[in-house]
Motif scaffolding. Structure first.
Motif, mmCIF file in Angstrom:
data_model
loop_
_atom_site.group_PDB
_atom_site.id
_atom_site.type_symbol
_atom_site.label_atom_id
_atom_site.label_comp_id
_atom_site.label_asym_id
_atom_site.label_seq_id
_atom_site.Cartn_x
_atom_site.Cartn_y
_atom_site.Cartn_z
ATOM 1 N N PHE A 234 49.198 25.625 42.927
ATOM 2 C CA PHE A 234 47.772 25.508 43.238
ATOM 3 C C PHE A 234 47.022 24.409 42.523
ATOM 4 O O PHE A 234 47.209 24.233 41.504
ATOM 5 N N TYR B 132 43.480 23.157 41.545
ATOM 6 C CA TYR B 132 42.032 23.966 41.589
ATOM 7 C C TYR B 132 41.011 22.930 41.913
ATOM 8 O O TYR B 132 39.933 23.475 42.568
ATOM 9 N N ILE C 212 36.477 28.039 38.600
ATOM 10 C CA ILE C 212 37.637 28.561 39.481
ATOM 11 C C ILE C 212 38.660 29.245 38.918
ATOM 12 O O ILE C 212 39.404 30.077 39.409
ATOM 13 N N VAL D 148 37.550 31.093 46.371
ATOM 14 C CA VAL D 148 38.691 30.774 45.694
ATOM 15 C C VAL D 148 39.993 31.772 46.135
ATOM 16 O O VAL D 148 41.044 31.199 46.537
ATOM 17 N N ALA E 296 40.942 30.100 49.184
ATOM 18 C CA ALA E 296 41.798 28.701 48.697
ATOM 19 C C ALA E 296 43.134 29.039 48.496
ATOM 20 O O ALA E 296 44.069 28.443 48.807
ATOM 21 N N ILE E 297 43.314 30.323 47.848
ATOM 22 C CA ILE E 297 44.449 30.665 47.179
ATOM 23 C C ILE E 297 45.511 31.042 48.640
ATOM 24 O O ILE E 297 46.737 30.620 48.616
ATOM 25 N N ALA F 100 40.210 24.007 45.438
ATOM 26 C CA ALA F 100 39.771 25.257 45.786
ATOM 27 C C ALA F 100 38.267 25.658 46.289
ATOM 28 O O ALA F 100 38.203 26.477 47.060
#
Length: 441
Positions: A256, A258, A270, A244, A247-248, A261
Motif C-alpha cells: 500500500f 499512502y 490517510i 482511502v 484506494a485500498i 491513496a
C-alpha cells in the motif's frame, strides 16, 4: 416466511462456552453484518429466557448503567423493563451494539466478579473505537471471540454439500481428489469469490437466488458500509475515509502506497483513515516479516504493508470485476493480476484460526537489483515457518519460493493454485479451495 439459520463454526464456539462451568462474559468482535447477533440469537434457543438489548436502538435502557454498576441492581431493572426473569443458568443476556454505552462495557468485569453464573454476551460493530477509550476495561475478566464472514467450508455447508467437505478434508498432496470432485469444488470456489462470505449474501444464494440477485445484496451492503464512515471519528471527514477505502481496493495485491491513496489529503489523515478502517474490521493488514524465526511478528517492517478488504464478494463488486470471466476462466491473472486469489487465501487463513485470538497475516519481500523476490504469505506450522505462494491459475514458476527456501534453510513450501492436490518435493500443492486443510496440517 421463517428465516432459516445456516449453521456456522461460531455456533459451536458459543455452545461450548454455554456449557463451561467456569466462564467469562463474552465479547464478540468483528465488522458490521458478519453474523454476530444472529449467532447469539441462535444460541438463545438453548435457554429458558432471553433478553437482547440493542444500545443503538434502546437509548432509554442506557440509564440503568449510569452511576452504580452493581450487576444485581442492573439485572433487577432490566428484568422489570423487559418483563423477563434473569436467572443465572437459565437466562441469556445479550448486550448488542455495546459501543454505544461505555458504562455497559465497564460493567462486564463486575458481572464476572459478582454474577459469574450468568450467561452474558456483548457485541458491537464499531467496538474497537470504544475499547480504545477503555484500554483496561476487563483484562482477564472478559473473553473476546473474533467473528469473520462465512468461510468457504461454511459456504459449502449452506448449500448442503457436507459430503463434499468431508471428501476435501480427506484429500492431501499424496492423496489427491478424483477429478470430478476437484472440478466441482473449483466451480464452487469461483462462485464463492463472487458471492463472498457476508451472511446476507450467502443466505440469498443458498435459498436459490441468482448471482445477479446476490450482486444487488452486495450493493446494499456496500452502501451501508460507506454510510458508517460518518460514525468513525470527527478528526477524519467521511469523504476522506471513503477515498482511502477506494484506494485500498485499487491497490490490493501490492504494497500500500499512502501517497497514491488520496490526492487532496495529508499523509497523516490517510494513515488515520487506514487505522480507522482496520479498527472497524473492514480492512486487514498483511505486514512484512523477515521470517527468520518465530514468532513471525518479532521482525516486522510496518512500512511494507499490504491491505485487503474483509470479503471477496464486496471486493469484486466495488472493483467492478467481470463475474462471468471469474466463472469461466482458469487464469485469474488475466482478470485482476490474481489479487482476488491472494486476498481469498489470507481471509480464509484467518477464518480457520482460533476464534479466541486475533491473528495477523504476514508476507515476505526482498527488494534487490539482481534478485527481487516475494512470498505471498508466511505462516507458522508448529515450530516451522512455511512459505505460501499463490498462483491464480494452474501453472507458473516458483523462483521466489525456491529462493526463500534456500535463504531461510526451510525444507517445505506450499503452492496454492487451481491445480488438484499434488507434491513436487520440497513443494506441496494444494487447491485454492483447501486452505482449511493447510491450516490444520
Amino acid at each position: 416466511m421463517m428465516k432459516v439459520h445456516i449453521e456456522r463454526e461460531i455456533d459451536k464456539v458459543l455452545l461450548d462456552w454455554k456449557n463451561q462451568i467456569d466462564r467469562k462474559p463474552l465479547m464478540l468482535r468483528g465488522a458490521r453484518q458478519v453474523g454476530k447477533s444472529t449467532a447469539v440469537q441462535e444460541l438463545s434457543k438453548h435457554f429458558d429466557y432471553y433478553i437482547e438489548i440493542n444500545f443503538e436502538e434502546s437509548l432509554d435502557v442506557q440509564a440503568f448503567f449510569n452511576g452504580n454498576l452493581d450487576p444485581k441492581t442492573i439485572c433487577e431493572n432490566l428484568s422489570l423493563y423487559f418483563n423477563t426473569p434473569i436467572i443465572p443458568g437459565k437466562t441469556l443476556l445479550f448486550f448488542d451494539e455495546i459501543q454505544m454505552c461505555l458504562p455497559a462495557i465497564s460493567s462486564l468485569r463486575f458481572f464476572y466478579e459478582k454474577m459469574p453464573a450468568l450467561h452474558l454476551i456483548s457485541a458491537g460493530s464499531l467496538l474497537e473505537f470504544a475499547l480504545e477509550q477503555l484500554p483496561s476495561f476487563g483484562v482477564g475478566r472478559v473473553r473476546s471471540v473474533f467473528v469473520y464472514p462465512f468461510s468457504f467450508d461454511e459456504f459449502l455447508g449452506s448449500l448442503g454439500e457436507q459430503r463434499l467437505i468431508n471428501l476435501k478434508k480427506q484429500a492431501s498432496p499424496t492423496n489427491p481428489l478424483a477429478l470430478p470432485f476437484h472440478q466441482k469444488l473449483t466451480e464452487y470456489f469461483k462462485k464463492f469469490l463472487i458471492v463472498g462470505g457476508m451472511p446476507e449474501a450467502v443466505a440469498q444464494y443458498a435459498k436459490g437466488s441468482s448471482l445477479l440477485e446476490v450482486q444487488a445484496v452486495l450493493d446494499d451492503l456496500i452502501i451501508s458500509i460507506k454510510a458508517d464512515f460518518a460514525k468513525y471519528k470527527k478528526r477524519v471527514p467521511s469523504m476522506r475515509i471513503s477515498e482511502v477505502f477506494d484506494a485500498i481496493i485499487q491497490q490490493t495485491g501490492g504494497k500500500f502506497i499512502y501517497t497514491k491513496a488520496a490526492t487532496q489529503t495529508s499523509i497523516v489523515q490517510i494513515k488515520e483513515a487506514v487505522q480507522l478502517l482496520m479498527m472497524a474490521g473492514l480492512v486487514i493488514p498483511v505486514t512484512h516479516s523477515s521470517a527468520n524465526g518465530i514468532p513471525l511478528g518479532a521482525e516486522l517492517d510496518e512500512k511494507k504493508r499490504k491491505l485487503i478488504l474483509l470479503d471477496t464478494g464486496l471486493y469484486q463488486r466495488i472493483l467492478g470485476l467481470d463475474a462471468g470471466k471469474l466463472l469461466a476462466q482458469n487464469d485469474f491473472d488475466a482478470i485482476n493480476k490474481g489479487a482476488i486469489a491472494e486476498m481469498f487465501v489470507g481471509l480464509e487463513y484467518l477464518k480457520y484460526g482460533n476464534p479466541l485470538q486475533q491473528e495477523n497475516l504476514y508476507y515476505w519481500h526482498r527488494e534487490n537489483a539482481n534478485s527481487n523476490a516475494e512470498i505471498d504469505y508466511v505462516i507458522q506450522q508448529g515450530e516451522q515457518i512455511v512459505p505460501l505462494e499463490i498462483k491464480a491459475s494452474n501453472k507458473g514458476a516458483m523462483q521466489s519460493m525456491f529462493m526463500f527456501l534456500k535463504e531461510k534453510k526451510r525444507d517445505l513450501g506450499i503452492r496454492l493454485s487451481l491445480e488438484n492436490f499434488s507434491t513436487y518435493p520440497p513443494i506441496d500443492v494444494y487447491p485454492l479451495y483447501a486452505i482449511s486443510t493447510v491450516r490444520k496440517e
